[in-house]
Design a protein around this motif. Sequence first.
Motif, PDB file in Angstrom:
ATOM      1  N   LEU A   1     -59.429  81.135  -9.635  1.00 47.68           N
ATOM      2  CA  LEU A   1     -60.845  80.883  -9.836  1.00 47.68           C
ATOM      3  C   LEU A   1     -61.036  79.394 -10.089  1.00 47.68           C
ATOM      4  CD1 LEU A   1     -61.846  83.867 -12.163  1.00 47.68           C
ATOM      5  CD2 LEU A   1     -62.266  83.646  -9.709  1.00 47.68           C
ATOM      6  N   ASP A   2     -61.985  78.814  -9.379  1.00 43.66           N
ATOM      7  CA  ASP A   2     -62.194  77.370  -9.478  1.00 43.66           C
ATOM      8  C   ASP A   2     -62.544  76.999 -10.914  1.00 43.66           C
ATOM      9  OD1 ASP A   2     -62.840  74.716  -9.206  1.00 43.66           O
ATOM     10  OD2 ASP A   2     -63.929  74.997  -7.325  1.00 43.66           O
ATOM     11  N   VAL A   3     -61.739  76.107 -11.500  1.00 44.17           N
ATOM     12  CA  VAL A   3     -61.945  75.733 -12.899  1.00 44.17           C
ATOM     13  C   VAL A   3     -63.293  75.057 -13.121  1.00 44.17           C
ATOM     14  CG1 VAL A   3     -59.499  75.587 -13.456  1.00 44.17           C
ATOM     15  CG2 VAL A   3     -60.679  73.583 -12.518  1.00 44.17           C
ATOM     16  N   GLU A   4     -63.882  74.495 -12.061  1.00 44.67           N
ATOM     17  CA  GLU A   4     -65.190  73.865 -12.212  1.00 44.67           C
ATOM     18  C   GLU A   4     -66.265  74.884 -12.540  1.00 44.67           C
ATOM     19  OE1 GLU A   4     -65.771  70.674 -12.256  1.00 44.67           O
ATOM     20  OE2 GLU A   4     -63.671  70.173 -11.846  1.00 44.67           O
ATOM     21  N   ASN A   5     -66.016  76.167 -12.241  1.00 43.46           N
ATOM     22  CA  ASN A   5     -66.995  77.221 -12.487  1.00 43.46           C
ATOM     23  C   ASN A   5     -66.611  78.113 -13.664  1.00 43.46           C
ATOM     24  OD1 ASN A   5     -68.534  76.395 -10.263  1.00 43.46           O
ATOM     25  ND2 ASN A   5     -67.300  77.619  -8.859  1.00 43.46           N
TER      26      ASN A   5
ATOM     27  N   ILE B   1     -68.131  76.415 -23.480  1.00 43.37           N
ATOM     28  CA  ILE B   1     -67.369  75.174 -23.309  1.00 43.37           C
ATOM     29  C   ILE B   1     -66.754  75.160 -21.908  1.00 43.37           C
ATOM     30  CG2 ILE B   1     -65.372  73.842 -24.103  1.00 43.37           C
ATOM     31  CD1 ILE B   1     -67.707  73.767 -26.004  1.00 43.37           C
ATOM     32  N   PRO B   2     -66.964  74.102 -21.136  1.00 44.21           N
ATOM     33  CA  PRO B   2     -66.316  74.019 -19.821  1.00 44.21           C
ATOM     34  C   PRO B   2     -64.807  74.167 -19.931  1.00 44.21           C
ATOM     35  CG  PRO B   2     -67.997  72.327 -20.040  1.00 44.21           C
ATOM     36  CD  PRO B   2     -67.858  72.961 -21.392  1.00 44.21           C
ATOM     37  N   PHE B   3     -64.232  74.819 -18.955  1.00 43.72           N
ATOM     38  CA  PHE B   3     -62.814  75.186 -18.984  1.00 43.72           C
ATOM     39  C   PHE B   3     -61.915  73.980 -19.202  1.00 43.72           C
ATOM     40  CE2 PHE B   3     -58.769  76.444 -17.103  1.00 43.72           C
ATOM     41  CZ  PHE B   3     -58.618  77.747 -17.535  1.00 43.72           C
TER      42      PHE B   3
END
Length: 844
Positions: A705-709, A738-740
Amino acid sequence: MKKIFTLISVAMLGLCCHAQSLMTLSEDSPMLKPWNEISSTTKNVTLGSNAKSMAKAGNNDDSVFAVPEGTKRVCQLEEMTSESPYYGTLYVGYSDTIYVSNDEKTVYLPDMILMPGLDTHYVKGTITEGDIHNGTITIANNQPYAYNIQNLLYVTAIEMQGFDIYLQEKDAFEFKIVNDTIKSDGQLLGAVDANNLLYLFSRSYTMSPISEEQLQQNTIPENMTTSNYEMYQPDAYDPENGMRQIVKIARDGDDFYFYDLHGFIHPEDLVPVKGTLVDNTVVIKSPQYLGITDNMYVFFNAGETYTYIDEMWGEEVSGYRTSGADEIVLNYDPATGVMKADSPNGFAFTSGTYRVVNFVSEPKFTPFNYEPAVVPEGAEKKCVVMVTEPAPGDAHGQSALLENAYAGEEVYMQMPVWDDVVTFKGTVSGDKLLVSYPQYLGKCGNADCFLRPGTVVSHDDWGFVFNEFYATEGEGVLEFNYDAANGTISYGDIIVAADFNNYVQANLFNPTYTLFTDKVAEVPADAVVNQYTMKQTATFDDELHQVFKGYIANKGNDYYFMYLDPEDSTAVFKGTLENGKIRVAPQYIGGGRKVEYVYPGKFVEEESQWGDIVRNMYVDESLDAIYFDYDAATGKISYDGLIVFCYASGEINIYGHNNLSFTPLETKPATPADPIIDEVYYNDWIGCYELIFHANCIDTEGNYLDVENLTYRVYNDGNLYTFYADQYVDINEDTEEIPFLLSEREFYYSWEDGGHSARLFDAGRNTLGIEVVYTLDGTKYCSNIVNYDMTEVGINTVGNTAKPVSVEYFDLSGRKLTTPSAGITIKKVTYSDNTVETKKVLIK
């Protein structure tokens, strides 16, 4: 009842806390009050600028944090003893700045408790008797002073009775000014926070003024030419062997300007020391103000060496100090240009006017006429790979991608020294390349180095072999073997780069230089770059699965594997699709200076030098290539084996790929895999909970899964935890997600492999939970909430163990709500022990 106050020491850099001590503050006297019974009314005092940046750690105090206004005056800290339970340190000689109001009624004093010269913190005082030259400074007790992570510290008067420390019941304490010198008269000052924790305290404090005349710097003439000199100073413990280094000296008529003598981290902040030619001497006036570096006011002073008896060992030892002389004299030989100071004279560089921070003893300056080899214009340059043989006891040699130059019979060869590449010159003579030594190589890191032959001595220490390399002194010629037909150059012995004092900075053991023509596979401009879910098992643990985003470019039957070398993002290797397999032949992939190749690999279990069995990686010479399986229906690419990166020296890069597979990455709705909570504990130093967990960037089926999302949420006893912007440095507004990959040095860390940690300032009575959120096209897909039961490990006993008895909600105007409404709301919880907790929450 005796009240206990815990004393915690503060680290000198960045105000980080040391381990908690056993030393206590006590309160058993009617004349003394504990901190929480003493009110503070001076909340608007001006503090140092460093506190402004640290204020974001979470205190809502309304103090103003700015550099004080008023007249700036430089003072020298002559005495201050800062103490903790583990050490007592006397700071002398530091120079700092006080500020005096224009009407000379207010004084701002710096660094009264915390280490001087670093992250200045001020307290405010008022002249109540006399004047700024001779009088009394009254300082309000318990005024804001500095921040420690999230706590606001207050400077306060304390008292010691034996080993107990007491807070004094007083509104203010006084400093005396005697002939412009400020003294604390032995008062004890401490930094105390609102939670009754005492940090470093000081026993004494004396500051004396430094006049404007003393702060006059030398004016350096423009466009002077500087020359290199060898500076020699004898070793105080071994006079026969001294220290040598290259320095620069500029001359303007009879004036000499000495650069680079002081040895400070940032010499570019300082002006050189000035001397004047008088007859056959160079006279250097003392003191001279050189400037400010690392918050220190630096002076040159005449100095001297002396001997004294060490009280601990009872031995005579040598030391350095300022001599008090108003000049130092160097004897000057106009024929040779040599300048030399007589014993015991030297150059003392001081913080303030007398605290010696660097000393040059009996310096001798000799013109340095060596120049490093310079490749002539028009010389033919050829790419070469240098490979050395393993030294005794070593498994591998070293390799480097370099560039030699050829100009007629002259060959200019390169060698690596630390992070630099230096050049030395040889002359072709038949099948030999003659290299004279010593050759000056220039600066290698911070050292001036020379090329010399070397020797090696191997030591066997507890079954572990290590080598020590030495430089050979004297002058001579090294004979390299030279094959003009294929361009190979080799030397069957050791060459070293050694500094002035013959300390070896780099060595080459039997080096060979070979012309290098390999090229990295180039991805065609019209190739299609595809994204994949890349999976592998860890090379050190077959049970540990790792998932990342992978990239492969494709054009026809050619496949280009990209970004697989963690040490070189430009590394690429090429494979060709043949009969359902993508064949990757061993090939050069880049690797920067080290020269790296990709090979099929194998694991070999071996006994280490400590007797345990370890699994090492090697090139599998039984295989001619790496064969990836290719599934045309799904596009999956996989290799059930080991891929290794090998340097030209034969050394294996520690990064390999085990059981590597690529599955085309699909952007589609997916539920994130559940996180794993590794640990929760309470951090006494900072006053927060440490939450350590893994939230891997995969869905429930193991796809990337794209870490940006990706984001994560924390739940405190089932309620969403709010990360307030005033508590966390890199959060601009209050949030529950919190962003990943958001990382910050103090409060939260994240890595793409899923490792996370977060510090929570208001959490934890029964459970903490973690939830991972994947957002796609505005829709959120959430993992299960994984809870951590803190009651089983007793963490909740650190905070309030009482149970909630009522929960009330209020709007931002303070009006009580019958039911919580959407938006930001004030939540008030009352517990069974009558404690009350209030915080902002977001109701959705």
